[in-house]
Design a protein around this motif. Structure first.
Motif, PDB file in Angstrom:
ATOM      1  N   VAL A  27       0.844  -1.198   0.000  1.00 23.09           N
ATOM      2  CA  VAL A  27       0.000   0.000   0.000  1.00 23.09           C
ATOM      3  C   VAL A  27       0.878   1.246   0.000  1.00 23.09           C
ATOM      4  O   VAL A  27       0.678   2.169  -0.792  1.00 23.09           O
ATOM      5  CB  VAL A  27      -0.972  -0.012   1.201  1.00 23.09           C
ATOM      6  CG1 VAL A  27      -1.642   1.346   1.388  1.00 23.09           C
ATOM      7  CG2 VAL A  27      -2.012  -1.109   1.026  1.00 23.09           C
ATOM      8  N   ARG A  28       1.867   1.268   0.867  1.00 24.07           N
ATOM      9  CA  ARG A  28       2.764   2.431   0.955  1.00 24.07           C
ATOM     10  C   ARG A  28       3.496   2.643  -0.369  1.00 24.07           C
ATOM     11  O   ARG A  28       3.597   3.771  -0.857  1.00 24.07           O
ATOM     12  CB  ARG A  28       3.765   2.240   2.102  1.00 24.07           C
ATOM     13  CG  ARG A  28       4.640   3.455   2.343  1.00 24.07           C
ATOM     14  CD  ARG A  28       5.487   3.330   3.597  1.00 24.07           C
ATOM     15  NE  ARG A  28       4.679   3.589   4.785  1.00 24.07           N
ATOM     16  CZ  ARG A  28       4.351   2.671   5.695  1.00 24.07           C
ATOM     17  NH1 ARG A  28       4.743   1.433   5.579  1.00 24.07           N
ATOM     18  NH2 ARG A  28       3.622   2.999   6.733  1.00 24.07           N
ATOM     19  N   ALA A  29       3.997   1.574  -0.973  1.00 24.51           N
ATOM     20  CA  ALA A  29       4.726   1.686  -2.240  1.00 24.51           C
ATOM     21  C   ALA A  29       3.813   2.212  -3.349  1.00 24.51           C
ATOM     22  O   ALA A  29       4.233   3.045  -4.161  1.00 24.51           O
ATOM     23  CB  ALA A  29       5.316   0.330  -2.632  1.00 24.51           C
ATOM     24  N   LEU A  30       2.578   1.741  -3.389  1.00 27.33           N
ATOM     25  CA  LEU A  30       1.638   2.214  -4.407  1.00 27.33           C
ATOM     26  C   LEU A  30       1.306   3.689  -4.194  1.00 27.33           C
ATOM     27  O   LEU A  30       1.236   4.459  -5.156  1.00 27.33           O
ATOM     28  CB  LEU A  30       0.369   1.359  -4.401  1.00 27.33           C
ATOM     29  CG  LEU A  30       0.548  -0.066  -4.928  1.00 27.33           C
ATOM     30  CD1 LEU A  30      -0.665  -0.918  -4.577  1.00 27.33           C
ATOM     31  CD2 LEU A  30       0.798  -0.071  -6.430  1.00 27.33           C
ATOM     32  N   LEU A  31       1.121   4.080  -2.947  1.00 21.66           N
ATOM     33  CA  LEU A  31       0.867   5.492  -2.651  1.00 21.66           C
ATOM     34  C   LEU A  31       2.064   6.343  -3.065  1.00 21.66           C
ATOM     35  O   LEU A  31       1.893   7.430  -3.628  1.00 21.66           O
ATOM     36  CB  LEU A  31       0.560   5.678  -1.166  1.00 21.66           C
ATOM     37  CG  LEU A  31      -0.787   5.115  -0.709  1.00 21.66           C
ATOM     38  CD1 LEU A  31      -0.836   5.020   0.800  1.00 21.66           C
ATOM     39  CD2 LEU A  31      -1.936   5.949  -1.258  1.00 21.66           C
ATOM     40  N   ASP A  32       3.267   5.837  -2.808  1.00 21.37           N
ATOM     41  CA  ASP A  32       4.483   6.557  -3.211  1.00 21.37           C
ATOM     42  C   ASP A  32       4.559   6.722  -4.722  1.00 21.37           C
ATOM     43  O   ASP A  32       5.176   7.665  -5.219  1.00 21.37           O
ATOM     44  CB  ASP A  32       5.739   5.839  -2.708  1.00 21.37           C
ATOM     45  CG  ASP A  32       5.931   5.946  -1.204  1.00 21.37           C
ATOM     46  OD1 ASP A  32       5.249   6.777  -0.558  1.00 21.37           O
ATOM     47  OD2 ASP A  32       6.761   5.183  -0.667  1.00 21.37           O
ATOM     48  N   ARG A  33       3.940   5.811  -5.451  1.00 21.33           N
ATOM     49  CA  ARG A  33       3.925   5.877  -6.923  1.00 21.33           C
ATOM     50  C   ARG A  33       2.743   6.674  -7.458  1.00 21.33           C
ATOM     51  O   ARG A  33       2.509   6.722  -8.652  1.00 21.33           O
ATOM     52  CB  ARG A  33       3.886   4.472  -7.515  1.00 21.33           C
ATOM     53  CG  ARG A  33       5.135   3.648  -7.280  1.00 21.33           C
ATOM     54  CD  ARG A  33       6.312   4.233  -8.065  1.00 21.33           C
ATOM     55  NE  ARG A  33       7.494   3.429  -7.922  1.00 21.33           N
ATOM     56  CZ  ARG A  33       7.887   2.488  -8.777  1.00 21.33           C
ATOM     57  NH1 ARG A  33       7.186   2.249  -9.856  1.00 21.33           N
ATOM     58  NH2 ARG A  33       8.984   1.806  -8.552  1.00 21.33           N
ATOM     59  N   GLY A  34       1.949   7.256  -6.556  1.00 20.78           N
ATOM     60  CA  GLY A  34       0.856   8.111  -6.995  1.00 20.78           C
ATOM     61  C   GLY A  34      -0.525   7.487  -6.971  1.00 20.78           C
ATOM     62  O   GLY A  34      -1.471   8.081  -7.514  1.00 20.78           O
ATOM     63  N   ALA A  35      -0.690   6.326  -6.357  1.00 21.65           N
ATOM     64  CA  ALA A  35      -2.023   5.716  -6.274  1.00 21.65           C
ATOM     65  C   ALA A  35      -2.967   6.639  -5.509  1.00 21.65           C
ATOM     66  O   ALA A  35      -2.584   7.259  -4.518  1.00 21.65           O
ATOM     67  CB  ALA A  35      -1.941   4.352  -5.584  1.00 21.65           C
ATOM     68  N   ASP A  36      -4.185   6.718  -5.980  1.00 24.12           N
ATOM     69  CA  ASP A  36      -5.213   7.550  -5.350  1.00 24.12           C
ATOM     70  C   ASP A  36      -5.848   6.747  -4.208  1.00 24.12           C
ATOM     71  O   ASP A  36      -6.486   5.723  -4.455  1.00 24.12           O
ATOM     72  CB  ASP A  36      -6.268   7.924  -6.390  1.00 24.12           C
ATOM     73  CG  ASP A  36      -7.334   8.855  -5.864  1.00 24.12           C
ATOM     74  OD1 ASP A  36      -7.559   8.907  -4.634  1.00 24.12           O
ATOM     75  OD2 ASP A  36      -7.973   9.523  -6.687  1.00 24.12           O
ATOM     76  N   PRO A  37      -5.693   7.211  -2.949  1.00 20.71           N
ATOM     77  CA  PRO A  37      -6.227   6.440  -1.818  1.00 20.71           C
ATOM     78  C   PRO A  37      -7.749   6.451  -1.750  1.00 20.71           C
ATOM     79  O   PRO A  37      -8.323   5.687  -0.964  1.00 20.71           O
ATOM     80  CB  PRO A  37      -5.623   7.149  -0.601  1.00 20.71           C
ATOM     81  CG  PRO A  37      -5.381   8.541  -1.050  1.00 20.71           C
ATOM     82  CD  PRO A  37      -5.019   8.427  -2.520  1.00 20.71           C
ATOM     83  N   ASP A  38      -8.400   7.268  -2.559  1.00 16.77           N
ATOM     84  CA  ASP A  38      -9.853   7.406  -2.464  1.00 16.77           C
ATOM     85  C   ASP A  38     -10.632   6.787  -3.622  1.00 16.77           C
ATOM     86  O   ASP A  38     -11.861   6.891  -3.649  1.00 16.77           O
ATOM     87  CB  ASP A  38     -10.227   8.885  -2.329  1.00 16.77           C
ATOM     88  CG  ASP A  38      -9.698   9.476  -1.037  1.00 16.77           C
ATOM     89  OD1 ASP A  38      -9.697   8.772  -0.009  1.00 16.77           O
ATOM     90  OD2 ASP A  38      -9.261  10.643  -1.059  1.00 16.77           O
ATOM     91  N   LEU A  39      -9.953   6.151  -4.574  1.00 20.76           N
ATOM     92  CA  LEU A  39     -10.688   5.529  -5.673  1.00 20.76           C
ATOM     93  C   LEU A  39     -11.498   4.361  -5.129  1.00 20.76           C
ATOM     94  O   LEU A  39     -10.979   3.490  -4.439  1.00 20.76           O
ATOM     95  CB  LEU A  39      -9.739   5.036  -6.765  1.00 20.76           C
ATOM     96  CG  LEU A  39      -9.127   6.111  -7.638  1.00 20.76           C
ATOM     97  CD1 LEU A  39      -8.219   5.478  -8.694  1.00 20.76           C
ATOM     98  CD2 LEU A  39     -10.196   6.956  -8.313  1.00 20.76           C
ATOM     99  N   ARG A  40     -12.795   4.383  -5.458  1.00 29.87           N
ATOM    100  CA  ARG A  40     -13.696   3.340  -4.971  1.00 29.87           C
ATOM    101  C   ARG A  40     -13.993   2.350  -6.091  1.00 29.87           C
ATOM    102  O   ARG A  40     -13.936   2.691  -7.263  1.00 29.87           O
ATOM    103  CB  ARG A  40     -14.969   3.994  -4.444  1.00 29.87           C
ATOM    104  CG  ARG A  40     -14.663   4.917  -3.272  1.00 29.87           C
ATOM    105  CD  ARG A  40     -15.895   5.504  -2.631  1.00 29.87           C
ATOM    106  NE  ARG A  40     -16.767   6.265  -3.494  1.00 29.87           N
ATOM    107  CZ  ARG A  40     -16.660   7.573  -3.722  1.00 29.87           C
ATOM    108  NH1 ARG A  40     -15.686   8.272  -3.178  1.00 29.87           N
ATOM    109  NH2 ARG A  40     -17.534   8.179  -4.499  1.00 29.87           N
ATOM    110  N   ASN A  41     -14.338   1.131  -5.686  1.00 25.01           N
ATOM    111  CA  ASN A  41     -14.654   0.109  -6.678  1.00 25.01           C
ATOM    112  C   ASN A  41     -16.104   0.237  -7.137  1.00 25.01           C
ATOM    113  O   ASN A  41     -16.815   1.168  -6.747  1.00 25.01           O
ATOM    114  CB  ASN A  41     -14.325  -1.290  -6.129  1.00 25.01           C
ATOM    115  CG  ASN A  41     -15.173  -1.681  -4.933  1.00 25.01           C
ATOM    116  OD1 ASN A  41     -16.223  -1.098  -4.641  1.00 25.01           O
ATOM    117  ND2 ASN A  41     -14.718  -2.686  -4.213  1.00 25.01           N
ATOM    118  N   ALA A  42     -16.539  -0.695  -7.958  1.00 24.97           N
ATOM    119  CA  ALA A  42     -17.884  -0.642  -8.527  1.00 24.97           C
ATOM    120  C   ALA A  42     -18.967  -0.772  -7.461  1.00 24.97           C
ATOM    121  O   ALA A  42     -20.114  -0.402  -7.698  1.00 24.97           O
ATOM    122  CB  ALA A  42     -18.045  -1.742  -9.584  1.00 24.97           C
TER     123      ALA A  42
END
Length: 128
Positions: free
Chosen positions: A63-78
Motif C-alpha cells: 500500500v505504501r509503495a503504491l501510494l508513493d507511486r501516486g495511487a489515489d487512496p480514495d478511488l472506490r470500486n464498482a
C-alpha cells in the motif's frame, strides 16, 4: 499502459497478473509492472485498484509503495467501497494507518470508513 501492440486479451492478462501481485503483497514484482507502463490506478472488471486489493489483503508495505507511486487512496470500486473502509472491515490496522497518513477520505464510499469503523468497533483507529 502503453499497449505496444498488445491485444486486448494480453492487456487483460497483464492487469489480472498485477492484481494477483497486489493481493499477494508482492511489492517488488508489482513495481516492475508499474515501471514498465502499467498505470498505478488501473482497475479490474469490478473496479478494484491495485491499492484496494493490497489494502484489503493487509499488505501495508505494498500500500505504501503504491501510494508513493501516486495511487489515489480514495478511488472506490464498482460497489462504492474505498480502500480504507475495506482495510477497516478486514481489521488491517497497519494499512488503515498508512492510508490515513496518505489523507484517505474517511467519509467516501458506502459504507464510509467512519461507518465501517463504528460497525466493527474500530473507531479508535480513526481518532485523531
Amino acid at each position: 499502459m502503453s499497449e505496444g501492440g498488445l491485444t486486448p486479451e494480453q492487456v487483460e492478462r497483464v492487469v489480472a497478473i498485477a492484481m494477483d501481485l497486489a493481493r499477494e503483497g508482492d511489492t517488488g514484482q508489482l513495481l516492475e509492472f508499474l515501471d514498465h507502463g502499467l498505470p498505478v490506478n488501473v482497475t479490474d472488471p469490478q473496479g478494484n485498484t491495485l491499492l484496494m486489493l493490497a489494502a484489503y489483503h493487509g499488505h501495508a508495505a505494498t500500500v505504501r509503495a503504491l501510494l508513493d507511486r501516486g495511487a489515489d487512496p480514495d478511488l472506490r470500486n464498482a460497489r462504492d467501497q474505498s480502500p480504507i473502509a475495506g482495510a477497516l472491515f478486514k481489521g488491517e490496522d497497519e494499512v488503515v494507518a498508512v492510508l490515513r497518513e496518505a489523507g484517505a477520505d474517511l467519509d467516501a464510499g458506502t459504507p464510509s470508513a467512519r461507518a465501517a469503523a463504528v460497525m466493527f468497533g474500530r473507531e479508535h483507529l480513526l481518532a485523531d
